[in-house]
Structure formats: structure tokens, C-alpha cells
Design an enzyme around this catalytic site. Structure first.
Site, PDB file in Angstrom:
ATOM      1  N   CYS A 136       7.753  -7.841  -4.392  1.00  0.00           N
ATOM      2  CA  CYS A 136       7.202  -6.492  -4.604  1.00  0.00           C
ATOM      3  C   CYS A 136       6.953  -5.798  -3.268  1.00  0.00           C
ATOM      4  CB  CYS A 136       5.905  -6.596  -5.402  1.00  0.00           C
ATOM      5  SG  CYS A 136       5.062  -5.016  -5.598  1.00  0.00           S
ATOM      6  N   CYS A 139       3.638  -3.790  -3.086  1.00  0.00           N
ATOM      7  CA  CYS A 139       2.444  -4.636  -2.927  1.00  0.00           C
ATOM      8  C   CYS A 139       2.327  -5.173  -1.496  1.00  0.00           C
ATOM      9  CB  CYS A 139       2.485  -5.845  -3.867  1.00  0.00           C
ATOM     10  SG  CYS A 139       3.065  -5.497  -5.512  1.00  0.00           S
ATOM     11  N   ASP A 140       3.435  -5.619  -0.923  1.00  0.00           N
ATOM     12  CA  ASP A 140       3.364  -6.398   0.318  1.00  0.00           C
ATOM     13  C   ASP A 140       4.000  -5.734   1.541  1.00  0.00           C
ATOM     14  OD1 ASP A 140       2.129  -8.440  -1.132  1.00  0.00           O
ATOM     15  OD2 ASP A 140       4.052  -9.264  -1.767  1.00  0.00           O
TER      16      ASP A 140
END
Ligand code: NAP
Length: 325
Positions: A136, A139-140
């Protein structure tokens, strides 16, 4: 809100399909419960921008998910956070067993459990998950500002996420096993025009290696020449497709060779009153708009199913609580 034991319609999964079916189910006056294991929104929450949901031009994935959620809440959709561990089909009603030991009953069941990222299945992937290996970018991606990342895959996800990562990272390599992307043409053009992205064609990742505790790079193999080489990188983002979350799909529902539930054009499975929608259902296009459309179709068909059940079991022709929605 107090939970009942018996519902007209239970929806499992709170992505765009599940939330759309919640809206339509409540408009059809069905006693409806949506069960979601984590936060509502599904995969769309993980999208940076959604640019192909008609009427909304361009919106963050999390923002679009919030719109779906708020819209469902306008109809007071009852949402319960729990894991569904088993579905037991029945003739007059279906049983839905939850992880806390509760069993709920429903006339109609809409399975909207979506899919999960497919893993590459190479050494180092599991060991370095969360230490540079990610599924993701939204997200990261933040952790890889001004760093070098490798994206694996050639579909819409790989292209979209690479473009997102290019806004943060210093360099993005897309490693793809063929010499042509599978992604839509508009995304392909954007990828090719992005100076920070470099394509590594006809190549597979055979291993992800560590430097200290974290990702240090990938081992690559050219699928044509067989040549092997090492590419240093700080992060590896894997986008090699999705696998349907079909764990709770009961026996008796036909699955295709890839594990997707096969339905008719009403999204109904081989078991009467059990519907499959969104990324769980076998279909041509996996898009938010299609999942939403599936949700509408299944809820309308479920309302008809419930009305038939009531007519049969509450004495032919009994007045129905269902509206036309
Ligand atoms: P996908 O379309 O199935 O593409 C997966 C990619 O990974 C393909 O390029 C495939 O290569 C490659 N791949 C598969 N297994 C591999 C392996 N073991 N090693 C190396 N490469 C491998 O998956 P996706 O991109 O995640 O998209 C899933 C669905 O969601 C699609 O229907 C897509 O259109 C949709 N989606 C749409 C949007 C959007 O509309 N904006 C955004 C994201 C996703 P090959 O090409 O050689 O098969």
C-alpha cells in the site's frame, strides 16, 4: 443500537459494494445489518486519488469512502464490527456465525468481502513485510521520501501507486515480467511521462534481500536472457493482483478457477438468497463503480427474495413491509 437476531438482509463487507447495497436495502425497507471486520471503505480507502468514479471527477479514496459511509448513515444503516467466521445456508433463512460466538439469521445474505493483495511468493517478502516490503503506497509511501523504491507489477494498481510514490521517492523502478503494461492507457501514458519512474521490462524479482533489519534491494532475473542482477532499493511495493476473500463463501456456491464467486445477472449465487458482489464476484471490470452497481443489483434482488419469503411463510399474500425503494 440493539442488535436483532433475525434480519431481512445481512451484508458482509463495508467496501463500495457493501455500502451501496446497504443504501438500497434500507430504501427497500429491509431490516438490514452490515458486518465489517475493520473500518468501512474497503480497498478504496487505500487509493490516493480516484479519478474514474462518474460525477466526482477527482477525489481522495478515503474521502470517497467517507461519502459512501455518510450516505449509508443517512439511512441509519446498522453496522457491526465483527469477523464473520462461517455462513450456514438454510432453506428459509441463512445463518451467519460471528467470531464472538453469536449466530444471526437472515433471509438474504450479500457477501461483499472483496479481495486482498496477492503476494509475490519470493524469499524475503514475508520476513521484510513492514520493514520495507509493502502492499500500500498511500499507507507507507511517506517512509520512502527521497529514497529508492521498486514497484512490482504492471496493472492499474502498479501504475497508479508508482505515480503516487514518484511524488515522494527519489527514484521508482517498475519491475514487470513482460514488455507491456496491463494498466489502462491513460495510466500508461502518465507512467511513461514521469521522469522519476524507470521501467525494468521482462524481469522478475527472485528475492528481496535485507541490509541490517530492513530491505536493501532485490535480486532480478531477465526472463528472456536468464541474466541475474541485484538492484539496491530501500522499499519494495508489490502490486501483482488481488485474490478474492472467499473464506466464508459456503460450499454450494460455485467458484471459478481463480476463486471468484459465480453469480447470475442479479448477483445471486447458486444458493437462493445468497448474493456475491464487488471484487468477490466473477466479472470483467474491477472498478469502484462496478462494485457499487453490484451492490444496487443485489439489494434490489434481495428485496424481491425477502418479499417472496414473507409471502410464502407469513401466509400467501400477507402485506409486505417492503417498499419499492
Ligand atoms: P491486475 O490487473 O491483475 O495486474 C496484476 C499485474 O501483476 C499484471 O501486470 C501481472 O502481469 C503482474 N503479476 C501477476 N502475478 C505476478 C507475479 N507472480 N510476478 C510478477 N508479476 C505478476 O491487478 P491490479 O493492478 O491490482 O488490479 C486489480 C483490478 O483492479 C483490475 O481489474 C484493475 O483494473 C482494477 N483497478 C482499477 C484501478 C482504476 O481504475 N484506477 C486502480 C486499481 C485497480 P501480466 O500483465 O503479465 O499478467
Amino acid at each position: 443500537m440493539t442488535r436483532r437476531e433475525f434480519y431481512d438482509c445481512i451484508i458482509v463487507g463495508g467496501g463500495p459494494g457493501g455500502l451501496s447495497s446497504g443504501i438500497y436495502a434500507l430504501r427497500a425497507s429491509m431490516r438490514t445489518l452490515l458486518i465489517e471486520q475493520t473500518a468501512a471503505g474497503g480497498q478504496m480507502v487505500l487509493s490516493d486519488m480516484v479519478e474514474n468514479y462518474p460525477g466526482l471527477r477527482s477525489l481522495g479514496g478515503a474521502e470517497l469512502a467517507q461519502h459512501f459511509h455518510d450516505h449509508a448513515q443517512d439511512y441509519n444503516l446498522e453496522v457491526h464490527s465483527q469477523e464473520v467466521v462461517e455462513v450456514e445456508p438454510g432453506l428459509t433463512c441463512h445463518r451467519v456465525k460471528l467470531a464472538d460466538g453469536t449466530t444471526l439469521k437472515t433471509h438474504a445474505l450479500i457477501l461483499a468481502t472483496g479481495g486482498s493483495p496477492r503476494k509475490l511468493g519470493v524469499p524475503g517478502e514475508d520476513e521484510l513485510y513492514g520493514k520495507g516490503v509493502s502492499y500500500c503506497a498511500v499507507c507507507d509511501g511517506f517512509f520512502f521520501r527521497n529514497k529508492t523504491v521498486v514497484v512490482v507489477g504492471g496493472g492499474d494498481s502498479a501504475a497508479e501507486e508508482s505515480l503516487y510514490l514518484a511524488k515522494l521517492a527519489q527514484k521508482v523502478y517498475i519491475v514487470h515480467r513482460r514488455a507491456q503494461l496491463r494498466a489502462s492507457m491513460i495510466l500508461q501514458k502518465r507512467v511513461m511521462a514521469e521522469p522519476k519512474i524507470e521501467m525494468v521490462w521482462n524481469t522478475i524479482v527472485t528475492r528481496i534481500h535485507a541490509e541490517g533489519d530492513e530491505v536493501g534491494g532485490v535480486e532480478l532475473q531477465d526472463v528472456q536472457s536468464g541474466e541475474e542482477r541485484t538492484l539496491p532499493a530501500d522499499g519494495v511495493f508489490v502490486f501483482v493482483g488481488f485474490i478474492p476473500n472467499n473464506k466464508i463463501v459456503p460450499a454450494g456456491v460455485k467458484l471459478n478457477g481463480d476463486g471468484y464467486a459465480v453469480t447470475d445477472d442479479k448477483c445471486e449465487t447458486d444458493i437462493r438468497g445468497i448474493f456475491a458482489i464487488g471484487d468477490l464476484r466473477e466479472k470483467y471490470a474491477r472498478q469502484i463503480v462496478v462494485a457499487a452497481a453490484d451492490g444496487c443489483t443485489a439489494a434490489l434482488a434481495a428485496a424481491h427474495h425477502v418479499e417472496m419469503q414473507r409471502t410464502i411463510h407469513e401466509g400467501g399474500g400477507a402485506p409486505s413491509a417492503l417498499g419499492s425503494g
